[in-house]
Design an enzyme around this catalytic site. Structure first.
Site, PDB file in Angstrom:
ATOM      1  CB  CYS A 264      -2.464  -7.049   8.307  1.00 40.03           C
ATOM      2  SG  CYS A 264      -3.181  -7.775   9.796  1.00 40.03           S
TER       3      CYS A 264
ATOM      4  CG  HIS B 140       0.062  -3.597  10.613  1.00 41.76           C
ATOM      5  ND1 HIS B 140      -0.965  -3.275   9.751  1.00 41.76           N
ATOM      6  CD2 HIS B 140      -0.395  -4.633  11.362  1.00 41.76           C
ATOM      7  CE1 HIS B 140      -1.994  -4.075   9.978  1.00 41.76           C
ATOM      8  NE2 HIS B 140      -1.678  -4.916  10.938  1.00 41.76           N
TER       9      HIS B 140
ATOM     10  CD  GLU C 110       0.152  -0.410   7.937  1.00 36.87           C
ATOM     11  OE1 GLU C 110       1.133  -1.109   7.590  1.00 36.87           O
ATOM     12  OE2 GLU C 110      -0.886  -0.893   8.420  1.00 36.87           O
TER      13      GLU C 110
END
Lengths: 744, 240
Positions: free
Chosen positions: B89, B206, B208
């Site tokens: 990002c 993302h 994560e």
């Protein structure tokens, strides 16, 4: 006192918003006539916003302690609740209505910033944001402009700050055409015992201002008269503050880090009335005073007048009292985060606030005399029952006939901007950052965040149907509390505490004040019944539309922000239908009440009718049984029946996994009333067929009525044997309706 | 193998990245502050992650200021020496601004911030990040950005293709590429790329945020597993 400042008259006091008798009190307190700076200080501190002078008498009737509360309402910047495992939750909701109506983007953004500061000034890390929004008629171009600005403002601020926006509510009604409502809520967590108080203990301790520099933004009441006093023209000063979420992110991290150094005695954020409010409240709380040198305050422009520095509402600032001798610990942290940290004064022991500018005393006032609970005035205003109240029709007695077939009604009803998906809005909010949001991928009635490192989760909800409150402020407010609690119970949680945002009209309008008084009474009674004390919140009066010949208050909107605890994430119950063949059952008494429903307003064109059916005792029993069923793992899903009635509830249950439903309405009720009525205290659940007898036994034993509506299907929807099409088609319409209203 | 996680003022996905690496993947994290002038001992067998957020408030342009920070001089040097660096990002935006990756990330086509689950597919197995991914599978990973529309000129695109530098593309749940599966208007649905040296990666989604069963989103683990397994096997091989 210096002779440089002219001594203003009572007329000036009135222009600043003070009443003549308030001016007299100030003269009495001071033992002399106040100078302009002092008058400005009193005018903001005794304003409705800071003093709660017209509301506090009623707010004090709310249950404000007990349960899991760690501090009583009003003691700190926000409520603090024990959530177990050594953790506490700080949470609060606040309005930013008027700034948002003028400048929706900055108004909403600074509303979000302000409420998060209230939380982290206590030492809690904000972990979630919610909001409650009210706009006018969606087809008005002004409404579209405001919706876009507010949503972008909330998103840009919260997204940059890295705090997920996890829930909220939005209603559209023409009573908000001129005066929208923007209420923002923050939820934070802190280790018990590690909170920071907004207090200025310890004479001799240094007072710091940290964060952004002070500018001329947000100086409200005092600006009018400044032409008499300053060389600068104040006319073009912005009345709406401008937010900088990046500065707030730095301030958040630096503040929490600074607390860990142990150097902080007390801390308070600067919101309304800026330095004035924070210095007086912190001093009054500790019974101390302060000497402040205004020329030491970092400013954004040269030659700011003392009253401008005192009243500035520049964002992203904090006032900190540190332990003398530990200043360097504070300064190191703020230096690490590249933030200003300036000592502007010291704590004194005489209870007075003495403001100096270049060595000259410009104001000398008693801290206690300024604050709520101290010398600030307290009033009770006149109440008068509005004429409309007894004239409201009862749609259950005087029933309009069902105008069209059920499918046509359902299709049109589900295009109501109050019922369609909020996807266009919530996709502009980062709802996932910090990876705790459990409801992103499977929605529940409440927005849920898990607490890493524990088995627990927090369930949160904002609720208020102002059409109900307008119809009956007492019952409507009880419904708002009850629905918020019901949402938490349906999600597997236990409701523990409430924060409120009371949006009403002009308190000097006896009818508006009648609404206020009755709503607070209903809220108090419901909170006592549900054992959810009120931890604090905010009152916003003067929400009204101005017409040529009259003003009209917005519908009374006492928004409830409720906090619940889910003891074990395994108990989390979502609203989605899970499996084909599951039984769909409606629990709770159903009288087919269509009063004040979306159906009656939108399809039957009855703008106002009585409040829908509600019974507090039935509500309590319902919540208890749903809670028991969830603990017993009997339910596959639970979803409370609210706007749009049982049909909307089933549709919302089916859409997440694209499952349909086949239901039969109660033969004792007219089908349209059963499908679309909004009588309270009902929950639609789904269960595996083999749990049906167990469920029925429990409900029968508890004497709680229920109706077996039907079963979950692979996709087709059938109501009373009529083909209602497929869930996927409904879902497409539902998901895209709002963007069609707003962008086409 | 260790991970370095760079933290800028305004980073806000640093916690999520650290949680994913430490708690879900069980690997050690070394936090790197933007003012740091060393990589605190991180070396060739490690990987530096640049997390999402709003570094320096996204003032001027996303990532434009971060590239000049002290730590980025070290990261650039590390990458140029072949060290593994991944940006997610805002991290992707920073790597583009730092010219470690080609192209730019423009404002989303709809001019709005978008946060939602999307599907992406890997389009090559020829990097440590994608080596273990199935090319026919749609991985559900969330996005959360306002400026994620990947763009580059034709020549750059040609060279990205020729050098097999395209890593991820937005797709639908059946792993089909289509304009409607493209959430932000990215050129050719591009969601992630690598450099020519195949040691610097950037992606807008993302991973994560998609590692935890409790959040019902776990596909991000596949990317981390590939990254860790592959880097560890390279350094294992190098050790012999």
């Amino acid at each position: 006192m210096t002779a440089v400042q002219t001594i203003p008259t009572v007329e000036t006091a009135q222009k600043l918003g003070l009443r003549p008798e308030e001016y007299d009190s100030i003269c009495e307190i001071l033992g002399r006539r106040p100078n302009f700076t002092e008058l400005s200080i009193y005018s903001v501190m005794w304003s409705e916003h800071c003093s709660y002078k017209n509301s506090i008498k009623h707010l004090k009737t709310l249950p404000r302690e007990g349960g899991k509360l760690l501090v009583s309402a009003g003691e700190e910047n926000a409520g603090l609740v024990d959530i177990g495992d050594g953790w506490a939750c700080a949470f609060k909701i606040e309005s930013h209505n008027h700034p948002s109506a003028i400048e929706p983007y900055q108004g909403a953004a600074t509303g979000v910033g302000g409420i998060h500061r209230d939380i982290f000034t206590m030492g809690a890390r904000p972990i979630a944001a919610l909001n409650s929004l009210r706009f006018g008629k969606i087809t008005e171009s002004r409404t579209k402009h405001l919706v876009k600005g507010v949503v972008k403002g909330i998103g840009d601020y919260g997204n940059c700050l890295g705090i997920p926006t996890i829930g909220g509510e939005v209603y559209f009604h023409e009573c908000y055409n001129q005066n929208i409502l923007v209420n923002a809520m923050s939820v934070g967590v802190v280790k018990v015992g590690e909170t920071v108080s907004a207090t200025a203990e310890g004479p001799g301790n240094p007072v710091f201002i940290v964060g952004s520099a002070t500018g001329k933004d947000g100086i409200h009441g005092a600006t009018f008269a400044s032409a008499d006093l300053t060389e600068d023209s104040a006319e073009d000063l912005p009345s709406v503050q401008v937010g900088d979420p990046f500065q707030e992110k730095l301030l958040l991290e630096a503040s929490l880090e600074a607390i860990k150094t142990g150097a902080i005695v007390g801390m308070q954020d600067m919101g309304a009335a800026g330095i004035t409010c924070s210095t007086s409240e912190m001093s009054a709380k500790a019974g101390t005073g302060m000497r402040i040198d205004l020329d030491k305050v970092p400013t954004r422009q040269e030659n700011m007048e003392p009253f401008e520095i005192l009243l500035s509402e520049s964002q992203e600032r904090m006032l900190i009292v540190a332990h003398v001798g530990q200043e360097h610990l504070l300064e190191e942290v703020f230096d690490k985060w590249d933030l200003q940290c300036e000592q502007i004064g010291t704590v004194t022991d005489d209870g007075r606030l003495k403001f100096y500018n270049r060595g000259e005393l410009v104001a000398d006032v008693d801290a206690h005399s300024l604050v709520l609970g101290g010398g600030a005035p307290v009033y009770d205003r006149e109440k008068k029952e509005p004429g409309y109240y007894r004239a409201l029709i009862d749609l259950n007695e005087d029933s309009p006939t069902q105008s069209r077939d059920l499918l046509a009604i359902a299709k049109e009803l589900m295009q109501s901007p109050n019922l369609v998906s909020r996807r266009w809005i919530y996709e502009q909010y980062d709802s996932m950052v910090r990876t705790n949001t459990v409801t992103t991928n499977d929605p529940a009635d409440a927005a849920i965040i898990r607490l890493k490192g524990t088995k627990k989760a927090l369930a949160t909800s904002t609720d208020c149907n102002s059409v109900y409150v307008h119809a009956d402020p007492y019952v409507g407010a009880m419904i708002a509390v009850s629905e918020a609690a019901r949402n938490i119970v349906c999600s597997g949680g236990v409701p523990v505490a409430v924060t409120n945002c009371l949006n009403f009209g002009n308190p000097y309008n006896p009818e508006a004040f009648w609404q206020f008084a009755n709503a607070v009474k209903g809220m108090g009674d419901a909170c006592r019944s549900l054992e959810t004390p009120v931890t604090g919140g905010n009152v916003s009066f003067y929400n009204q539309s101005v017409f040529e010949d009259r003003t009209e208050p917005v519908y009374p909107t006492p928004t409830i922000g409720m906090l619940g605890i889910i003891e074990d994430v395994a108990l989390i119950t979502t609203l989605s239908f899970k499996e084909v063949g599951n039984q769909i059952i409606s629990i709770g008494l159903d009288l087919g009440d269509i009063n004040s429903s979306e159906y009656s307003q939108r399809i039957l064109s009855v703008a106002e009718s009585k409040v829908p059916y509600f019974n507090m005792q039935e509500e309590i029993k319902l919540q208890q049984v749903v809670s028991r069923l969830i603990k017993g793992k009997v339910l596959q899903s639970a979803h409370d029946v609210s706007e749009g009635g049982i049909f909307a509830t089933c549709l919302e249950g089916g859409m997440p996994h694209e499952l349909g439903f086949e239901i039969e309405t109660d033969p004792n009720l007219r089908a349209d009333r059963h499908l679309f009525g909004e009588g309270q205290s009902r929950v639609v659940v789904t269960i595996k067929p083999d749990r049906a007898s167990e469920l029925k036994d429990i409900l029968t034993a508890e004497n709680i009525p229920f109706i077996v509506l039907g079963t979950v299907t692979e996709g087709p929807i059938r109501v009373n044997m009529l083909d209602f099409g497929d869930i996927c088609d409904w879902k497409t319409e539902y998901d895209t309706a709002l963007e069609n209203y707003l962008e086409k | 193998m260790k991970f370095g996680v760079v933290i800028f003022p305004g980073s806000n996905c640093d916690h999520d990245m650290i949680y994913m690496i430490e708690q879900i993947m069980g690997k050690e994290v070394v936090e790197l502050w933007h003012k740091d002038t060393t990589l605190k001992g991180l070396g060739a067998s490690d990987c530096i992650m640049i997390p999402g957020g709003f570094s320096y408030g996204d003032y001027l342009r996303s990532g434009a200021i971060a590239r000049f920070s002290p730590i980025m001089q070290e990261v650039i040097r590390f990458a140029n020496e072949g060290g593994f660096v991944m940006g997610v990002c805002n991290g992707f935006q920073i790597l583009c601004e730092a010219h470690l990756l080609p192209g730019v990330l423009l404002r989303n086509a709809n001019q709005k911030f978008i946060c939602k689950n999307v599907f992406i597919k890997a389009v090559t197995n020829n990097t440590v990040l994608t080596a273990e991914l199935e090319l026919s599978k749609a991985y559900q990973i969330p996005i959360a950005h306002a400026e994620g529309r990947f763009y580059c000129d034709d020549r750059t695109l040609e060279s990205l293709r020729a050098n097999d530098q395209l890593l991820f593309k937005y797709c639908n749940s059946s792993a089909d590429l289509s304009p409607s599966a493209n959430p932000n208007g990215s050129l050719e649905n591009i969601a992630g790329i690598c450099n020519q040296g195949r040691n610097v990666f950037g992606m807008m989604p993302h991973p994560e945020r998609a590692g935890d069963k409790a959040l019902l989103n776990t596909d991000g683990r596949f990317l981390f597993e590939s990254l860790i397994n592959q880097i560890e096997s390279i350094s294992h091989a190098a050790a012999y």
